[in-house]
Design a protein around this motif. Structure first.
Motif, PDB file in Angstrom:
ATOM      1  N   VAL A 137     -26.531  29.172 -25.073  1.00  0.00           N
ATOM      2  CA  VAL A 137     -25.689  28.034 -25.430  1.00  0.00           C
ATOM      3  C   VAL A 137     -25.425  27.176 -24.195  1.00  0.00           C
ATOM      4  CG1 VAL A 137     -24.573  29.218 -27.343  1.00  0.00           C
ATOM      5  CG2 VAL A 137     -23.567  29.364 -25.070  1.00  0.00           C
ATOM      6  N   GLU A 138     -25.196  25.891 -24.453  1.00  0.00           N
ATOM      7  CA  GLU A 138     -24.806  24.982 -23.391  1.00  0.00           C
ATOM      8  C   GLU A 138     -23.319  25.125 -23.114  1.00  0.00           C
ATOM      9  OE1 GLU A 138     -25.941  21.291 -25.087  1.00  0.00           O
ATOM     10  OE2 GLU A 138     -28.085  21.549 -24.632  1.00  0.00           O
ATOM     11  N   GLU A 139     -22.841  24.424 -22.080  1.00  0.00           N
ATOM     12  CA  GLU A 139     -21.448  24.550 -21.674  1.00  0.00           C
ATOM     13  C   GLU A 139     -20.491  24.219 -22.813  1.00  0.00           C
ATOM     14  OE1 GLU A 139     -18.412  22.747 -18.271  1.00  0.00           O
ATOM     15  OE2 GLU A 139     -20.585  22.680 -17.955  1.00  0.00           O
ATOM     16  N   GLY A 140     -20.846  23.254 -23.644  1.00  0.00           N
ATOM     17  CA  GLY A 140     -19.978  22.869 -24.754  1.00  0.00           C
ATOM     18  C   GLY A 140     -20.085  23.757 -25.973  1.00  0.00           C
ATOM     19  N   GLY A 141     -20.960  24.748 -25.950  1.00  0.00           N
ATOM     20  CA  GLY A 141     -21.092  25.681 -27.061  1.00  0.00           C
ATOM     21  C   GLY A 141     -22.274  25.422 -27.976  1.00  0.00           C
ATOM     22  N   ALA A 142     -22.986  24.306 -27.755  1.00  0.00           N
ATOM     23  CA  ALA A 142     -24.161  24.020 -28.592  1.00  0.00           C
ATOM     24  C   ALA A 142     -25.315  24.948 -28.196  1.00  0.00           C
ATOM     25  CB  ALA A 142     -24.582  22.568 -28.427  1.00  0.00           C
TER      26      ALA A 142
END
Length: 224
Positions: A137-142
């Motif tokens: 996941v990316e930092e934003g949760g995606a």
């Protein structure tokens, strides 16, 4: 306290959640049937034959997660649980899990299918611990569409289980007895690692190996 490990697809489930998730997305029109269904079927056949390229498969399996917001994915998964997963859960499978939980065993699902798909399924069985392939996941949760760390597949299942146990200050030798339940030839490495390997509605290769080795062969399609 003993250790009880369960494979998920075609073991606790009367079907494959990985395959079913892709088919669910095809039915919803999220994935194109013409281009995706044949690939999904082909990967599933390679898995059953023990010839799956796990990296290639994960690229296919995880890509849809990166194309949609997490809230939308969660909504789809709730529908997926209701329409596709719960019908694959038999009472015998629930009873076998309850049996080990009632013994106060340390119980976990160990599956190659990614944690987004399988987390809610493990919770449906009342199992708190999940060792699964982890979607990055990316930092934003995606989701990125890639896997993080070692996939929980074949020998990777042993690596991931050992790391999980170590995180709790445990190891296989910490338990007087250990079980692993699976249907698949792909799980022969972890089955050979525990004290009590159990072949559950096994494929032909695992059945033959279990019969030669004197391992129990059971079905979770009927009564416990």
């Amino acid at each position: 306290m003993d250790l009880a490990l369960f494979d998920l697809d075609n073991t606790l489930l009367n079907g494959d959640s990985d395959f079913a998730w892709a088919q669910f997305l095809i039915t919803k029109g999220v994935l194109d049937r013409e281009t995706q269904e044949a690939k999904n079927i082909a990967f599933y056949e390679h898995y059953k034959a023990g010839t799956l390229d796990i990296v290639e498969f994960l690229d296919f399996q995880l890509a849809p997660l990166a194309r949609h917001p997490r809230a939308q994915l969660d909504d789809w998964h709730r529908e997926f649980m209701e329409t596709s997963v719960r019908p694959m859960i038999g009472e015998a499978a629930r009873e076998r899990v309850r049996h080990h939980l009632a013994r106060n065993d340390l119980v976990a699902v160990v599956t190659a299918t990614n944690a987004f798909v399988t987390g809610p399924i493990a919770r449906e069985f009342g199992i708190a611990h999940l060792i699964a392939t982890v979607p990055a996941v990316e930092e934003g949760g995606a989701f990125t569409g890639k896997a993080r760390g070692t996939p929980a597949f074949r020998e990777g299942k042993i690596e991931r289980v050992e790391a999980w146990l170590e995180s709790m200050g445990l190891h296989f030798g910490s338990f007087a007895q250990s079980w692993f339940y699976s249907d698949s030839l792909n799980d022969l490495p972890l089955l050979a690692r525990v004290d009590h390997p159990v072949a559950v509605d096994p494929d032909a290769t695992l059945r033959a190996h279990a019969e030669r080795s004197g391992w129990p062969v059971i079905s979770l399609r009927g009564a416990f």
